[in-house]
Design a protein around this motif. Structure first.
Motif, PDB file in Angstrom:
ATOM      1  N   THR A 100       0.788  -1.278   0.008  1.00 19.19           N
ATOM      2  CA  THR A 100      -0.144   0.060  -0.100  1.00 19.19           C
ATOM      3  C   THR A 100       0.789   1.362  -0.053  1.00 19.19           C
ATOM      4  O   THR A 100       0.652   2.218  -0.786  1.00 19.19           O
ATOM      5  CB  THR A 100      -0.925  -0.087   1.257  1.00 19.19           C
ATOM      6  N   TYR A 101       1.972   1.199   0.687  1.00 20.22           N
ATOM      7  CA  TYR A 101       2.962   2.199   0.814  1.00 20.22           C
ATOM      8  C   TYR A 101       3.528   2.490  -0.535  1.00 20.22           C
ATOM      9  O   TYR A 101       3.782   3.582  -1.046  1.00 20.22           O
ATOM     10  CB  TYR A 101       3.719   2.177   1.831  1.00 20.22           C
ATOM     11  N   GLN A 102       4.023   1.325  -1.252  1.00 20.26           N
ATOM     12  CA  GLN A 102       4.317   1.526  -2.544  1.00 20.26           C
ATOM     13  C   GLN A 102       3.580   2.074  -3.515  1.00 20.26           C
ATOM     14  O   GLN A 102       3.995   2.832  -4.274  1.00 20.26           O
ATOM     15  CB  GLN A 102       5.065  -0.004  -3.139  1.00 20.26           C
ATOM     16  N   LEU A 103       2.436   1.943  -3.425  1.00 21.94           N
ATOM     17  CA  LEU A 103       1.119   2.322  -4.457  1.00 21.94           C
ATOM     18  C   LEU A 103       1.071   3.821  -4.034  1.00 21.94           C
ATOM     19  O   LEU A 103       0.794   4.623  -4.986  1.00 21.94           O
ATOM     20  CB  LEU A 103      -0.068   1.556  -4.160  1.00 21.94           C
ATOM     21  N   TYR A 104       1.272   4.200  -2.695  1.00 20.40           N
ATOM     22  CA  TYR A 104       1.181   5.768  -2.708  1.00 20.40           C
ATOM     23  C   TYR A 104       2.225   6.364  -3.274  1.00 20.40           C
ATOM     24  O   TYR A 104       2.170   7.460  -3.435  1.00 20.40           O
ATOM     25  CB  TYR A 104       1.064   5.833  -0.849  1.00 20.40           C
ATOM     26  N   ARG A 105       3.602   6.031  -2.854  1.00 16.19           N
ATOM     27  CA  ARG A 105       4.651   6.315  -3.541  1.00 16.19           C
ATOM     28  C   ARG A 105       4.611   6.621  -5.093  1.00 16.19           C
ATOM     29  O   ARG A 105       4.794   7.532  -5.659  1.00 16.19           O
ATOM     30  CB  ARG A 105       5.966   5.624  -3.195  1.00 16.19           C
ATOM     31  N   ALA A 106       4.087   5.693  -5.614  1.00 11.07           N
ATOM     32  CA  ALA A 106       3.910   5.702  -7.232  1.00 11.07           C
ATOM     33  C   ALA A 106       2.833   6.571  -7.573  1.00 11.07           C
ATOM     34  O   ALA A 106       2.871   7.417  -8.305  1.00 11.07           O
ATOM     35  CB  ALA A 106       3.378   4.262  -7.753  1.00 11.07           C
ATOM     36  N   TYR A 107       1.640   6.823  -6.819  1.00  9.32           N
ATOM     37  CA  TYR A 107       0.813   7.678  -7.104  1.00  9.32           C
ATOM     38  C   TYR A 107       1.144   9.185  -6.749  1.00  9.32           C
ATOM     39  O   TYR A 107       1.033  10.121  -7.541  1.00  9.32           O
ATOM     40  CB  TYR A 107      -0.583   7.631  -6.034  1.00  9.32           C
ATOM     41  N   ILE A 108       2.054   9.457  -5.787  1.00  5.12           N
ATOM     42  CA  ILE A 108       2.596  10.825  -5.496  1.00  5.12           C
ATOM     43  C   ILE A 108       3.445  11.176  -6.695  1.00  5.12           C
ATOM     44  O   ILE A 108       3.587  12.343  -7.067  1.00  5.12           O
ATOM     45  CB  ILE A 108       3.216  11.038  -4.062  1.00  5.12           C
ATOM     46  N   HIS A 109       4.156  10.281  -6.879  1.00  2.99           N
ATOM     47  CA  HIS A 109       5.250  10.463  -8.122  1.00  2.99           C
ATOM     48  C   HIS A 109       4.536  10.967  -9.286  1.00  2.99           C
ATOM     49  O   HIS A 109       4.776  11.673  -9.944  1.00  2.99           O
ATOM     50  CB  HIS A 109       6.130   8.965  -8.318  1.00  2.99           C
ATOM     51  N   SER A 110       3.299  10.141  -9.700  1.00  2.00           N
ATOM     52  CA  SER A 110       2.729  10.206 -11.040  1.00  2.00           C
ATOM     53  C   SER A 110       2.129  11.764 -10.867  1.00  2.00           C
ATOM     54  O   SER A 110       2.040  12.679 -11.878  1.00  2.00           O
ATOM     55  CB  SER A 110       1.725   9.379 -11.328  1.00  2.00           C
ATOM     56  N   GLN A 111       1.509  12.199  -9.731  1.00  2.00           N
ATOM     57  CA  GLN A 111       1.002  13.557  -9.487  1.00  2.00           C
ATOM     58  C   GLN A 111       2.035  14.629  -9.783  1.00  2.00           C
ATOM     59  O   GLN A 111       1.646  15.674 -10.232  1.00  2.00           O
ATOM     60  CB  GLN A 111       0.258  13.520  -8.242  1.00  2.00           C
ATOM     61  N   ASN A 112       3.099  14.401  -8.962  1.00  2.62           N
ATOM     62  CA  ASN A 112       4.273  15.490  -9.240  1.00  2.62           C
ATOM     63  C   ASN A 112       4.423  15.472 -10.753  1.00  2.62           C
ATOM     64  O   ASN A 112       4.916  16.466 -11.159  1.00  2.62           O
ATOM     65  CB  ASN A 112       5.451  15.048  -8.312  1.00  2.62           C
ATOM     66  N   MET A 113       4.629  14.099 -11.554  1.00  2.18           N
ATOM     67  CA  MET A 113       5.245  14.472 -12.984  1.00  2.18           C
ATOM     68  C   MET A 113       4.115  15.174 -13.549  1.00  2.18           C
ATOM     69  O   MET A 113       4.325  15.834 -14.627  1.00  2.18           O
ATOM     70  CB  MET A 113       5.116  12.938 -13.558  1.00  2.18           C
ATOM     71  N   LYS A 114       2.890  15.167 -13.345  1.00  2.53           N
ATOM     72  CA  LYS A 114       1.541  15.679 -14.075  1.00  2.53           C
ATOM     73  C   LYS A 114       1.932  17.170 -13.579  1.00  2.53           C
ATOM     74  O   LYS A 114       1.651  17.918 -14.707  1.00  2.53           O
ATOM     75  CB  LYS A 114       0.218  15.183 -13.581  1.00  2.53           C
ATOM     76  N   LYS A 115       2.169  17.792 -12.439  1.00  7.13           N
ATOM     77  CA  LYS A 115       2.515  19.027 -12.313  1.00  7.13           C
ATOM     78  C   LYS A 115       3.498  19.451 -12.719  1.00  7.13           C
ATOM     79  O   LYS A 115       3.463  20.735 -13.433  1.00  7.13           O
ATOM     80  CB  LYS A 115       2.588  19.035 -10.697  1.00  7.13           C
ATOM     81  N   LEU A 116       4.691  18.820 -13.172  1.00 10.04           N
ATOM     82  CA  LEU A 116       5.794  19.364 -13.939  1.00 10.04           C
ATOM     83  C   LEU A 116       5.635  19.608 -15.302  1.00 10.04           C
ATOM     84  O   LEU A 116       6.282  20.158 -15.929  1.00 10.04           O
ATOM     85  CB  LEU A 116       6.989  18.412 -13.668  1.00 10.04           C
ATOM     86  N   GLN A 117       4.673  18.917 -15.962  1.00  9.19           N
ATOM     87  CA  GLN A 117       4.440  18.929 -17.358  1.00  9.19           C
ATOM     88  C   GLN A 117       3.439  19.775 -17.783  1.00  9.19           C
ATOM     89  O   GLN A 117       3.533  20.441 -18.729  1.00  9.19           O
ATOM     90  CB  GLN A 117       3.494  17.563 -17.804  1.00  9.19           C
ATOM     91  N   LYS A 118       2.546  20.567 -16.516  1.00 15.45           N
ATOM     92  CA  LYS A 118       2.066  21.737 -16.831  1.00 15.45           C
ATOM     93  C   LYS A 118       2.730  23.086 -16.964  1.00 15.45           C
ATOM     94  O   LYS A 118       3.584  23.388 -16.749  1.00 15.45           O
ATOM     95  CB  LYS A 118       0.925  22.044 -15.820  1.00 15.45           C
TER      96      LYS A 118
END
Length: 118
Positions: A100-118
């Motif tokens: 669950t923690y690994q999924l959380y880390r992957a989710y946070i990473h994907s959200q940060n990548m989306k913010k950087l692309q904007k």
């Protein structure tokens, strides 16, 4: 059970102290698969903890999701079977928590990548 395993258990049986006999002879004790399967499953927990050092972009989301679901499902199952297997329960709770923690880390990473692309 295999003949070799039976011979080994019978040989070790003589050396088990009286105080350890209740665990040794328990229906989910070391004489059964109910003991050894959870014991070896701790390897998944150790691997999950080792993956905490892995960069979030390298995590396998399908693998983490599958292990998380497995941990949750088997945690429940271990408490409804007879005999109740608290060893199986504990290892699966830890599998679910680490994944669950690994999924959380992957989710946070994907959200940060989306913010950087904007």
């Amino acid at each position: 059970m295999s003949k070799i395993y039976q011979l080994t258990v019978n040989a070790v049986d003589k050396f088990v102290p009286v105080s350890a006999r209740p665990l040794w002879n328990h229906p989910a004790g070391p004489k059964t698969i109910f003991f050894w399967a959870p014991a070896f499953k701790w390897g998944l927990v150790i691997a999950g903890i080792g993956d905490l050092q892995r960069p979030a972009d390298k995590l396998s989301i399908p693998q983490a999701a599958a292990l998380c679901a497995t941990g949750i499902i088997w945690s429940r199952y271990s408490l409804v079977i007879i005999p109740k297997n608290y060893s199986l329960f504990s290892v699966n709770v830890f599998v679910a928590i680490t994944q669950t923690y690994q999924l959380y880390r992957a989710y946070i990473h994907s959200q940060n990548m989306k913010k950087l692309q904007k």
